[in-house]
Design a protein around this motif. Structure first.
Motif, PDB file in Angstrom:
ATOM      1  N   ASP A 150       0.837  -1.342  -0.077  1.00  0.00           N
ATOM      2  CA  ASP A 150      -0.035  -0.046   0.035  1.00  0.00           C
ATOM      3  C   ASP A 150       0.584   1.219  -0.040  1.00  0.00           C
ATOM      4  O   ASP A 150       0.657   2.299  -0.555  1.00  0.00           O
ATOM      5  N   LYS A 151       1.978   1.319   0.597  1.00  0.00           N
ATOM      6  CA  LYS A 151       2.673   2.310   0.940  1.00  0.00           C
ATOM      7  C   LYS A 151       4.273   1.971   0.915  1.00  0.00           C
ATOM      8  O   LYS A 151       4.421   0.648   0.727  1.00  0.00           O
ATOM      9  N   TYR A 152       5.341   2.893   1.024  1.00  0.00           N
ATOM     10  CA  TYR A 152       6.629   2.423   0.928  1.00  0.00           C
ATOM     11  C   TYR A 152       7.134   2.615   2.397  1.00  0.00           C
ATOM     12  O   TYR A 152       6.708   3.643   3.029  1.00  0.00           O
ATOM     13  N   GLY A 153       8.086   1.841   2.420  1.00  0.00           N
ATOM     14  CA  GLY A 153       8.914   1.675   3.681  1.00  0.00           C
ATOM     15  C   GLY A 153       8.592   0.414   4.478  1.00  0.00           C
ATOM     16  O   GLY A 153       8.641  -0.677   3.644  1.00  0.00           O
ATOM     17  N   SER A 154       8.219   0.480   5.669  1.00  0.00           N
ATOM     18  CA  SER A 154       7.979  -0.741   6.542  1.00  0.00           C
ATOM     19  C   SER A 154       6.912  -1.628   5.901  1.00  0.00           C
ATOM     20  O   SER A 154       5.750  -0.961   5.426  1.00  0.00           O
ATOM     21  N   LEU A 155       7.109  -2.808   5.941  1.00  0.00           N
ATOM     22  CA  LEU A 155       5.883  -3.893   5.479  1.00  0.00           C
ATOM     23  C   LEU A 155       4.818  -3.622   6.426  1.00  0.00           C
ATOM     24  O   LEU A 155       3.443  -3.782   6.295  1.00  0.00           O
ATOM     25  N   THR A 156       5.048  -3.567   7.761  1.00  0.00           N
ATOM     26  CA  THR A 156       3.998  -3.738   9.033  1.00  0.00           C
ATOM     27  C   THR A 156       3.987  -2.523   9.993  1.00  0.00           C
ATOM     28  O   THR A 156       2.920  -2.461  10.458  1.00  0.00           O
ATOM     29  N   ASP A 157       5.020  -1.630   9.858  1.00  0.00           N
ATOM     30  CA  ASP A 157       5.028  -0.653  10.862  1.00  0.00           C
ATOM     31  C   ASP A 157       4.602   0.728  10.416  1.00  0.00           C
ATOM     32  O   ASP A 157       5.240   1.378   9.441  1.00  0.00           O
ATOM     33  N   LYS A 158       3.392   1.106  10.535  1.00  0.00           N
ATOM     34  CA  LYS A 158       2.761   2.364   9.921  1.00  0.00           C
ATOM     35  C   LYS A 158       3.288   3.447   9.991  1.00  0.00           C
ATOM     36  O   LYS A 158       3.276   4.242   9.406  1.00  0.00           O
ATOM     37  N   ASP A 159       3.921   3.806  11.244  1.00  0.00           N
ATOM     38  CA  ASP A 159       4.873   5.062  11.506  1.00  0.00           C
ATOM     39  C   ASP A 159       5.980   5.148  10.685  1.00  0.00           C
ATOM     40  O   ASP A 159       6.630   6.251  10.499  1.00  0.00           O
ATOM     41  N   GLU A 160       6.465   3.934   9.913  1.00  0.00           N
ATOM     42  CA  GLU A 160       7.589   4.164   9.234  1.00  0.00           C
ATOM     43  C   GLU A 160       7.106   3.965   7.603  1.00  0.00           C
ATOM     44  O   GLU A 160       8.003   3.432   6.843  1.00  0.00           O
ATOM     45  N   GLN A 161       6.032   4.426   7.213  1.00  0.00           N
ATOM     46  CA  GLN A 161       5.411   4.146   5.892  1.00  0.00           C
ATOM     47  C   GLN A 161       5.277   5.403   5.469  1.00  0.00           C
ATOM     48  O   GLN A 161       4.694   6.502   6.110  1.00  0.00           O
ATOM     49  N   ARG A 162       5.527   5.651   4.025  1.00  0.00           N
ATOM     50  CA  ARG A 162       5.133   6.769   3.217  1.00  0.00           C
ATOM     51  C   ARG A 162       4.392   6.534   2.120  1.00  0.00           C
ATOM     52  O   ARG A 162       4.543   5.547   1.390  1.00  0.00           O
ATOM     53  N   SER A 163       3.443   7.543   1.698  1.00  0.00           N
ATOM     54  CA  SER A 163       2.771   7.336   0.345  1.00  0.00           C
ATOM     55  C   SER A 163       3.629   7.588  -1.037  1.00  0.00           C
ATOM     56  O   SER A 163       3.143   7.135  -1.909  1.00  0.00           O
ATOM     57  N   SER A 164       4.542   8.445  -0.668  1.00  0.00           N
ATOM     58  CA  SER A 164       5.407   8.786  -1.869  1.00  0.00           C
ATOM     59  C   SER A 164       6.834   8.053  -1.562  1.00  0.00           C
ATOM     60  O   SER A 164       7.539   8.137  -0.363  1.00  0.00           O
ATOM     61  N   PHE A 165       7.407   7.418  -2.651  1.00  0.00           N
ATOM     62  CA  PHE A 165       8.905   7.018  -2.611  1.00  0.00           C
ATOM     63  C   PHE A 165       9.753   8.112  -2.292  1.00  0.00           C
ATOM     64  O   PHE A 165      10.657   8.013  -1.584  1.00  0.00           O
ATOM     65  N   VAL A 166       9.730   9.134  -3.011  1.00  0.00           N
ATOM     66  CA  VAL A 166      10.614  10.123  -2.894  1.00  0.00           C
ATOM     67  C   VAL A 166      10.532  10.733  -1.245  1.00  0.00           C
ATOM     68  O   VAL A 166      11.776  10.809  -0.881  1.00  0.00           O
ATOM     69  N   ASP A 167       9.385  11.040  -0.593  1.00  0.00           N
ATOM     70  CA  ASP A 167       9.270  11.484   0.652  1.00  0.00           C
ATOM     71  C   ASP A 167       9.752  10.171   1.543  1.00  0.00           C
ATOM     72  O   ASP A 167      10.685  10.898   2.480  1.00  0.00           O
ATOM     73  N   TRP A 168       9.746   9.044   1.288  1.00  0.00           N
ATOM     74  CA  TRP A 168      10.306   8.002   2.068  1.00  0.00           C
ATOM     75  C   TRP A 168      11.793   8.057   1.877  1.00  0.00           C
ATOM     76  O   TRP A 168      12.620   8.084   3.039  1.00  0.00           O
ATOM     77  N   LYS A 169      12.288   8.000   0.901  1.00  0.00           N
ATOM     78  CA  LYS A 169      13.862   7.912   0.635  1.00  0.00           C
ATOM     79  C   LYS A 169      14.357   9.479   1.289  1.00  0.00           C
ATOM     80  O   LYS A 169      15.624   9.639   1.798  1.00  0.00           O
ATOM     81  N   LEU A 170      13.664  10.548   1.286  1.00  0.00           N
ATOM     82  CA  LEU A 170      14.148  11.888   1.565  1.00  0.00           C
ATOM     83  C   LEU A 170      14.480  11.578   3.140  1.00  0.00           C
ATOM     84  O   LEU A 170      15.248  12.075   3.854  1.00  0.00           O
ATOM     85  N   HIS A 171      13.154  10.968   3.740  1.00  0.00           N
ATOM     86  CA  HIS A 171      13.113  10.840   5.122  1.00  0.00           C
ATOM     87  C   HIS A 171      14.389   9.919   5.707  1.00  0.00           C
ATOM     88  O   HIS A 171      15.174  10.381   6.675  1.00  0.00           O
ATOM     89  N   LYS A 172      14.674   8.923   4.997  1.00  0.00           N
ATOM     90  CA  LYS A 172      15.759   8.173   5.263  1.00  0.00           C
ATOM     91  C   LYS A 172      17.159   9.073   5.017  1.00  0.00           C
ATOM     92  O   LYS A 172      17.994   8.584   5.964  1.00  0.00           O
TER      93      LYS A 172
END
Length: 320
Positions: free
Chosen positions: A140-162
């Motif tokens: 459904d989202k990028y990042g963690s498969l099961t931890d919703k706090d570590e998920q992002r709707s945008s791939f770029v936002d997830w990579k920028l966060h990391k």
């Protein structure tokens, strides 16, 4: 962050009774596996079977629900894997728990390539076939498969966060300045943002190097060690494979090996979403981000100063 559960020789004596207790089997031997492993890993032979026991070093990594999630998804699509036999996040011996999976007979990918059992390009052709099936598992989202706090709707936002988390930690031990950080952001986020409309979150193995593959007697490639699995874009798995291609220096220059992997991977060459040039730009951007991720890992967790310094040099080369 909690303190890691470090290895001590006492662990060698604790693994056998722990496995015996949960499987209700007699343990005949337990051998520690040390090559390239993040958690504490043992091959355990019982009176009924051989298994892999993995004692977790960190609290919450891999995520608590991830092993069961992966087992369900991989089994549903009949993707070959070492089946999960037991999983716990708390134990009288191990503070962060442990898991037990089947032991798969066969050589590792690198051993098979090095011994001539399988050609380098043929191996990656077969690996790509398996990865294409893995990438058929949608998220459904990028990042963690099961931890919703570590998920992002945008791939770029997830990579920028990391990126920002890794850079903040890296700056405490490197001489890199803000200008380099801005250059890294510009060279990566701009490229990824440009093509984000074509991205879709899928299951990513996260470390699909030949070290994490088993080659059976029939030549089948089976992925193991799913600790780093997450939701990402399918190309991300290939960027990891190409980044770690430096293991086989006898097979030519790093760039030559990366090109062989690229051209041998059917999921890459047959894709209709991206041109070859676009894929290589994405992979270059992901390599920069991976180098940044590895700096604090080598320095703080592995305390491997040689790898840390080499990664700094490689990051400098990548952003030129």
């Amino acid at each position: 962050m909690t303190n890691p559960f470090s290895y001590t020789p006492e662990l060698d004596n604790q693994i056998a009774p722990a496995v015996s207790r949960v499987l209700n089997q007699d343990v005949r031997s337990a051998q520690r596996i040390t090559r390239g492993e993040y958690n504490h890993v043992y091959k355990v032979v019982t009176n009924k079977q051989s298994v892999i026991a993995r004692v977790f070093r960190m609290d919450g990594w891999p995520e608590v629900e991830k092993p069961s999630w992966l087992e369900a998804k991989l089994s549903e699509l009949n993707i070959p894997h070492a089946k999960l036999l037991y999983h716990s996040r708390g134990d009288e011996f191990f503070p962060y728990g442990f898991m037990i999976t089947e032991y798969l007979e066969g050589q590792s990918g690198w051993e098979a390539i090095d011994s001539g059992k399988i050609d380098f390009s043929k191996f990656h052709e077969k690996l790509s076939h398996i990865l294409a099936r893995v990438h058929g598992i949608k998220a459904d989202k990028y990042g963690s498969l099961t931890d919703k706090d570590e998920q992002r709707s945008s791939f770029v936002d997830w990579k920028l966060h990391k990126l920002e988390k890794s850079w903040k930690k890296s700056q405490s031990v490197t001489s890199y300045d803000t200008a380099l950080f801005q250059e890294v952001k510009e060279k990566t986020i701009t490229v990824l943002r440009e093509m984000e409309s074509k991205f879709t979150p899928v299951l990513m193995h996260g470390d699909a190097s030949p070290d994490n593959c088993v080659i059976g007697d029939s030549g089948e490639v089976i992925l193991v060690d799913w600790d780093s699995a997450q939701a990402s874009i399918w190309v991300n798995d290939y960027s990891y494979i190409m980044y770690w291609g430096s293991h086989m220096s006898s097979l030519g220059l790093r760039t030559e090996r990366a090109e062989k992997i690229f051209q041998s991977s059917g999921e890459i060459t047959k894709n209709t979403d991206f041109s070859e040039g676009e894929l290589k730009r994405i992979i270059q951007a992901l390599h920069i981000l991976q180098a940044v991720d590895l700096l604090p890992y080598y320095y703080f967790e592995q305390k491997n100063m040689e790898a840390y310094e080499n990664t700094k040099l490689r990051l400098g080369e990548l952003v030129k």
